[in-house]
Design a protein around this motif. Structure first.
Motif, PDB file in Angstrom:
ATOM      1  N   LYS A  57      67.261   5.842  -9.183  1.00 17.24           N
ATOM      2  CA  LYS A  57      66.610   6.760 -10.104  1.00 17.24           C
ATOM      3  C   LYS A  57      65.314   7.250  -9.476  1.00 17.24           C
ATOM      4  CE  LYS A  57      68.351   4.606 -14.356  1.00 17.24           C
ATOM      5  NZ  LYS A  57      67.994   4.012 -15.663  1.00 17.24           N
ATOM      6  N   GLU A 106      59.889   3.506 -23.524  1.00 16.76           N
ATOM      7  CA  GLU A 106      61.004   4.345 -23.080  1.00 16.76           C
ATOM      8  C   GLU A 106      61.091   5.558 -23.980  1.00 16.76           C
ATOM      9  OE1 GLU A 106      65.667   3.966 -21.649  1.00 16.76           O
ATOM     10  OE2 GLU A 106      64.582   2.219 -22.421  1.00 16.76           O
ATOM     11  N   LYS A 107      61.144   6.738 -23.375  1.00 12.51           N
ATOM     12  CA  LYS A 107      61.199   7.988 -24.135  1.00 12.51           C
ATOM     13  C   LYS A 107      62.092   8.989 -23.419  1.00 12.51           C
ATOM     14  CE  LYS A 107      56.574   7.911 -26.250  1.00 12.51           C
ATOM     15  NZ  LYS A 107      55.310   8.665 -26.398  1.00 12.51           N
ATOM     16  N   GLN A 108      62.644   9.924 -24.205  1.00 14.77           N
ATOM     17  CA  GLN A 108      63.329  11.078 -23.627  1.00 14.77           C
ATOM     18  C   GLN A 108      62.402  12.267 -23.767  1.00 14.77           C
ATOM     19  OE1 GLN A 108      67.670  11.669 -23.773  1.00 14.77           O
ATOM     20  NE2 GLN A 108      67.288  13.569 -24.852  1.00 14.77           N
ATOM     21  N   GLN A 124      65.057  10.827 -19.169  1.00 18.02           N
ATOM     22  CA  GLN A 124      64.858   9.569 -19.865  1.00 18.02           C
ATOM     23  C   GLN A 124      63.889   8.757 -19.026  1.00 18.02           C
ATOM     24  OE1 GLN A 124      66.480   9.121 -22.759  1.00 18.02           O
ATOM     25  NE2 GLN A 124      65.669   7.105 -23.273  1.00 18.02           N
ATOM     26  N   ARG A 126      61.237   5.486 -18.420  1.00 19.69           N
ATOM     27  CA  ARG A 126      60.896   4.104 -18.776  1.00 19.69           C
ATOM     28  C   ARG A 126      59.636   3.734 -18.010  1.00 19.69           C
ATOM     29  NH1 ARG A 126      63.954  -0.079 -20.972  1.00 19.69           N
ATOM     30  NH2 ARG A 126      63.349  -2.182 -20.400  1.00 19.69           N
ATOM     31  N   ASP A 140      65.369   9.284 -15.344  1.00 20.90           N
ATOM     32  CA  ASP A 140      66.789   9.594 -15.165  1.00 20.90           C
ATOM     33  C   ASP A 140      67.047  10.991 -15.716  1.00 20.90           C
ATOM     34  OD1 ASP A 140      69.445   9.291 -14.563  1.00 20.90           O
ATOM     35  OD2 ASP A 140      69.939   8.246 -16.417  1.00 20.90           O
ATOM     36  N   ARG A 142      68.770  13.745 -17.467  1.00 23.90           N
ATOM     37  CA  ARG A 142      69.823  13.844 -18.487  1.00 23.90           C
ATOM     38  C   ARG A 142      69.995  15.277 -18.978  1.00 23.90           C
ATOM     39  NH1 ARG A 142      71.623   9.125 -20.251  1.00 23.90           N
ATOM     40  NH2 ARG A 142      72.422  10.057 -22.165  1.00 23.90           N
ATOM     41  N   THR A 146      72.727  16.164 -21.839  1.00 27.99           N
ATOM     42  CA  THR A 146      72.211  16.649 -23.117  1.00 27.99           C
ATOM     43  C   THR A 146      72.785  18.010 -23.470  1.00 27.99           C
ATOM     44  OG1 THR A 146      70.152  15.444 -22.727  1.00 27.99           O
ATOM     45  CG2 THR A 146      70.105  17.163 -24.409  1.00 27.99           C
TER      46      THR A 146
END
Length: 396
Positions: A57, A106-108, A124, A126, A140, A142, A146
């Motif tokens: 990542k 941890e958040k998007q 994403q 962390r 990461d 996404r 999504t």
């Protein structure tokens, strides 16, 4: 020599040695500090660098003042880091919270991809402590996942809405029939409406099944050589009935000897949808032209109508699922809003593209471009524009 003079000289010598000693000590300390600063580089906890190298990542390691100590190439590619600086305030807020509370966050996040433009990336992230003085950010990408989830959710919502309309209409018409059993004229009128709504429902279900089949098809593994002339013949044959009902003539111009690699049934479906679309939105007693040519390794198939044409705004959205240029007219003509999205999906799966030329009052031309099979020596004949239009959509 006078003993007093000797004492004075000795005192001066002692003072001089003392001053030189102090100066030498201070210079030595300064040099030691300089050496310490030069070689006191940031050091990650033992084994951290090796783990980060294989984590798979994007990562960023920051120090106590959020300076970038280490960052992966992906972090720079995503636009998270520029130079030795973390770009986005959202990431710095996460490091501040981790540093203050000592917890893992941890958040998007949806972040700007670069310093200019409207591109965004959905990551994403962390954030966690790494040793006693560093904070690690793992990101990461996404974005594609999504986007796919949003398309799927929108598709389900749209399908539910589109199915509800004809089902509700059939239910109401059935009730009206039941209450008008003694009125023959009303029964015939309601029965005709029920037949129309059931046909529309059947067409919508068929298109949904077609889309599902497209998503499961693997053209690369299951394809075979396809003669485009056969595709055109079969698609035209399937479209003759709706054309005859409006006295519309379908004219074919040109022929190609080269073949494409793919699924013939899917290609017939795509072309038939274009022809049916041209017939649906063309006035009665007109023509729909189909031109085909091979040029520079591509086979181009154009479908030209003499309809009302499309505005620039409609042209940008016409390939979206369930998009209708004129909702009321589409319901009247039986359009489901899925035909052109099916065309785009089929042609994309075959490594090609579909383009549109249109102007209000001058009709529309949809052009499919497909790559020829490799190793061929095509000997294509130049077609004439079957609809009598310009070269607008026929050229490859």
């Amino acid at each position: 020599m006078d003993p007093m003079l000797i004492g004075v000289i000795a005192g001066l010598l002692g003072l001089s040695f003392g001053v030189f000693g102090v100066l030498a000590f201070r210079i030595s300390e300064q040099q030691r500090r300089i050496v310490d600063v030069e070689f006191d580089e940031p050091a990650l906890p033992p084994g951290a660098a090796e783990v980060l190298a294989v984590v798979g990542k994007a990562f960023v390691v920051v120090d106590a003042i959020d300076g970038v100590v280490r960052a992966s190439p992906a972090a720079y590619a995503y636009g998270l880091v520029r130079g030795h600086t973390v770009v986005h305030r959202e990431l710095l807020d996460m490091t501040a919270n981790v540093r203050r509370d000592g917890v893992i966050l941890e958040k998007q996040l949806e972040l700007q991809r670069g310093p200019v433009g409207q591109g965004v990336i959905i990551v994403q992230v962390r954030a966690a402590m790494l040793g006693e003085e560093y904070i690690l950010l793992l990101a990461d990408d996404r974005t594609e996942i999504t986007r796919t989830e949003e398309i799927r959710n929108d598709f389900v919502a749209n399908v539910s809405h589109e199915l509800k309309t004809p089902v509700g209409a059939i239910s109401l018409l059935a009730e009206a029939l039941e209450s008008s059993a003694d009125d023959e004229e009303a029964v015939r009128r309601f029965a005709a409406r029920m037949h129309k709504e059931s046909a529309r429902l059947a067409a919508l279900v068929q298109d949904i099944i077609e889309l599902s089949r497209l998503q499961a098809a693997n053209v690369a593994q299951e394809g075979h050589p396809v003669d485009i002339n056969d595709v055109i013949s079969e698609a035209v044959d399937r479209s003759q009935l709706p054309a005859e009902s409006k006295n519309i003539q379908i004219v074919i111009g040109g022929r190609v000897d080269a073949k494409v690699y793919g699924d013939q049934d899917l290609l017939v479906t795509a072309l038939r949808n274009l022809i049916d679309n041209a017939i649906r939105y063309s006035p009665e007693n007109t023509r729909v032209g189909i031109g085909v040519r091979a040029k520079e390794g591509l086979i181009a198939i154009s479908v030209t109508d003499q309809g009302e044409g499309l505005s620039a705004e409609d042209q940008e959205r016409v390939f979206e699922r369930f998009y209708r240029v004129d909702t009321a007219r589409s319901r009247h003509t039986g359009g489901t809003g899925l035909g052109l999205s099916i065309v785009k999906h089929v042609i994309s799966n075959h490594g090609g593209e579909v383009t549109l030329w249109s102007q209000p009052g001058q009709g529309s031309t949809f052009t499919l471009r497909l790559p020829e099979m490799e190793g061929q020596a095509p000997n294509a004949k130049e077609p004439k524009d079957a609809a009598g239009a310009h070269e607008r959509g026929v050229t490859a």
